[in-house]
Design a protein around this motif. Structure first.
Motif, mmCIF file in Angstrom:
data_model
loop_
_atom_site.group_PDB
_atom_site.id
_atom_site.type_symbol
_atom_site.label_atom_id
_atom_site.label_comp_id
_atom_site.label_asym_id
_atom_site.label_seq_id
_atom_site.Cartn_x
_atom_site.Cartn_y
_atom_site.Cartn_z
ATOM 1 N N ARG B 22 5.139 -59.438 3.359
ATOM 2 C CA ARG B 22 5.272 -58.910 1.995
ATOM 3 C C ARG B 22 3.919 -58.823 1.291
ATOM 4 O O ARG B 22 3.675 -57.915 0.504
ATOM 5 C CB ARG B 22 6.277 -59.747 1.198
ATOM 6 N N ALA B 25 2.253 -55.688 2.578
ATOM 7 C CA ALA B 25 2.855 -54.504 1.963
ATOM 8 C C ALA B 25 2.366 -54.336 0.525
ATOM 9 O O ALA B 25 2.059 -53.223 0.076
ATOM 10 C CB ALA B 25 4.383 -54.619 1.994
ATOM 11 N N TYR B 26 2.258 -55.454 -0.180
ATOM 12 C CA TYR B 26 1.791 -55.415 -1.563
ATOM 13 C C TYR B 26 0.342 -54.919 -1.637
ATOM 14 O O TYR B 26 -0.001 -54.067 -2.465
ATOM 15 C CB TYR B 26 1.905 -56.817 -2.182
ATOM 16 N N ALA B 28 -1.238 -53.068 0.483
ATOM 17 C CA ALA B 28 -1.295 -51.650 0.843
ATOM 18 C C ALA B 28 -0.897 -50.775 -0.343
ATOM 19 O O ALA B 28 -1.426 -49.676 -0.534
ATOM 20 C CB ALA B 28 -0.376 -51.384 2.031
ATOM 21 N N GLN B 29 0.016 -51.272 -1.149
ATOM 22 C CA GLN B 29 0.521 -50.458 -2.256
ATOM 23 C C GLN B 29 -0.374 -50.535 -3.498
ATOM 24 O O GLN B 29 -0.531 -49.553 -4.217
ATOM 25 C CB GLN B 29 1.942 -50.925 -2.608
ATOM 26 N N HIS B 30 -0.939 -51.709 -3.757
ATOM 27 C CA HIS B 30 -1.630 -51.920 -5.043
ATOM 28 C C HIS B 30 -3.151 -52.064 -4.923
ATOM 29 O O HIS B 30 -3.828 -52.228 -5.936
ATOM 30 C CB HIS B 30 -1.067 -53.166 -5.742
ATOM 31 N N TYR B 31 -3.685 -52.043 -3.722
ATOM 32 C CA TYR B 31 -5.129 -52.227 -3.520
ATOM 33 C C TYR B 31 -5.636 -53.461 -4.246
ATOM 34 O O TYR B 31 -6.680 -53.441 -4.885
ATOM 35 C CB TYR B 31 -5.921 -50.982 -3.976
ATOM 36 N N ILE B 280 3.127 -59.335 -8.533
ATOM 37 C CA ILE B 280 4.023 -58.187 -8.675
ATOM 38 C C ILE B 280 4.356 -57.960 -10.145
ATOM 39 O O ILE B 280 4.275 -56.840 -10.643
ATOM 40 C CB ILE B 280 5.308 -58.404 -7.845
ATOM 41 N N HIS B 283 1.403 -56.441 -11.900
ATOM 42 C CA HIS B 283 1.126 -55.069 -11.521
ATOM 43 C C HIS B 283 2.167 -54.099 -12.039
ATOM 44 O O HIS B 283 1.842 -52.976 -12.403
ATOM 45 C CB HIS B 283 0.947 -54.945 -10.005
ATOM 46 N N ASP B 287 1.280 -50.983 -14.368
ATOM 47 C CA ASP B 287 1.782 -49.643 -14.074
ATOM 48 C C ASP B 287 2.534 -49.086 -15.278
ATOM 49 O O ASP B 287 2.376 -47.911 -15.621
ATOM 50 C CB ASP B 287 2.689 -49.671 -12.829
#
Lengths: 293, 293
Positions: B22, B25-26, B28-31, B280, B283, B287
């Motif tokens: 996880r 994955a985080y 990769a998504q949020h840099y 999360i 972020h 967003d």
């Protein structure tokens, strides 16, 4: 042997006299009258009666009373705005949001608009947390009143076994925390609890906050136990009674709060005392700020 | 009959594998790499060892680790400034203040500088309050780990009688709240409790968080009871043991956590999971803010 009656009315009278004097002294010093703000979404009659009794009590101890009554069609945004307005109003020292709110509202979001320094009901998470950490905070009035009765009548708590029936956010939950902070061993019972009678029978102090007529009867009590009854229930004949069967409990208990005339009258006085406490805290802050100018 | 061993190491391994995926994955998504910040006033060696083990654990799940070590002569102001700096640092997602702080510090004031959204230890009053109100919050890792073990091994809690020994702000207290939120009847015992053995004997679930070797022995347990031991004590020969006498308890209990290898390894994984959770939440907020620009 009959129980000692823990007379909440007598205690409330003393508190009122004392509070009136302290309010007068505060007003003379700060040129500001402590003010209670009540936010109320119109619902049932009993809430209306309660608000009116608060209004009368404010008047008797020398406080202002500010009331924001919302129609039941009010939106969440209007409710939050009402709370925000009182939170930002320098004339309002303590705020009550009349609970429970109708279910269409998000209570947590509403409480989020409350300045926790004016939260005289102790419902803001920060006040709940501080109580839990045994640190100074604004605490819920009903259990604080129960603790005052215990203290006033010299009921020992340290090392005693207490059972609290009910775990609501404003009565059972904080009462458990307060008993624990007073060094009692606390067992918290609720709807899912099994063998309630066995648990009650072992307790030196029994606290009911369940809203259920006849929940505890005399034969369930340890002889000499102290009983604090927070229940306020309406019988079919419109008379008021607690969660405890008073007649049978009176014969077994060592001390017991009647309903009405037990925990109820003290609650209001604790609430008004919290308004003064909040007013003092605010004014000390303001004086500090001024000193820094 | 011997007890089922509640294997914390096995659960921690699974959690670590899941968390690593996880985190990847985080990232990769949020840099952004989730980052734990630890604030530590240098004191004893065992705390130093603990911090080092956190550092290694961060690395293994793919997180950054930021460390602020204060000399023991640091002032309250320096400590608060350290906490404030991490709170304001957008790269730090979760913060731990290594507790207990040396007694010369005002812990409450220190915690006051902590951004409660980064409070992955669940010590800020607002998080304590939210847990108490059974609302989503960042919760203390040790008891959350204990609850995970109970859940993982299918131990039923609703309507069961639980005894928690110890009421500390980061273990016993919140564990009681969590058990209560899971519908158990909870009795909270502590130093002032009398007849502890009688209370333990009636419990379906026994939780120890007292830091006292041999506090609970097999003869005090109800046969088949579940035992969760949070104690971490050092014997004279430098080996580690819990609060429960494992050998005798193992013969009577239905399920038991060993020490070491029980609650400890799970605690660290819950802590790292809280860092990701905080990352999360932050972020998503950012967003949202961006979307409103």
């Amino acid at each position: 042997m009959a129980a000692m009656v823990l007379d909440g009315r007598a205690l409330a009278r003393e508190m009122r006299d004392d509070l009136s004097l302290r309010v007068a002294a505060y007003v003379a010093q700060h040129y500001h009258t402590p003010t209670l703000g009540v936010i109320h979404v119109y619902g049932d009659r009993s809430a209306e009666r309660y608000v009116r009794s608060l209004q009368i009590s404010c008047n008797r101890v020398g406080m202002n009373f500010k009331y924001y009554l919302l129609h039941h069609t009010a939106t969440q945004r209007e409710l939050e705005s009402a709370i925000y307005t009182f939170s930002a109003d320098p004339n309002v020292d303590g705020i009550i949001i009349q609970m429970p709110l109708p279910i269409k509202y998000d209570s947590a979001a509403a409480v989020g608009q409350l300045d926790h320094r004016k939260d005289i009901d102790g419902v803001h998470p920060i006040n709940v947390g501080l109580l839990n950490q045994n640190k100074p905070s604004l605490v819920p009035n009903t259990p604080a009143g129960g603790m005052l009765i215990l203290e006033r009548y010299g009921i020992e708590l340290a090392g005693r076994d207490a059972v609290v029936i009910g775990r609501s956010a404003i009565v059972g939950g904080p009462m458990s925390t307060m008993l624990l902070n007073a060094e009692a061993t606390v067992e918290i019972c609720h709807r899912a609890t099994r063998n309630l009678a066995d648990k009650v029978r072992r307790a030196d102090v029994v606290v009911t906050a369940a809203g259920k007529i006849g929940l505890v009867t005399g034969d369930m009590l340890k002889p000499g136990a102290t009983v604090i009854d927070f229940g306020i229930n309406v019988r079919p004949d419109n008379t008021i009674c607690g969660d405890v069967d008073y007649a049978s409990a009176f014969e077994v208990a060592g001390a017991i709060t009647p309903v009405p005339g037990g925990t109820g009258p003290v609650t209001t006085m604790v609430l008004l005392n919290n308004v003064l406490k909040a007013a003092i805290a605010t004014h000390v802050d303001i004086d500090d700020d001024m000193a820094q100018c």
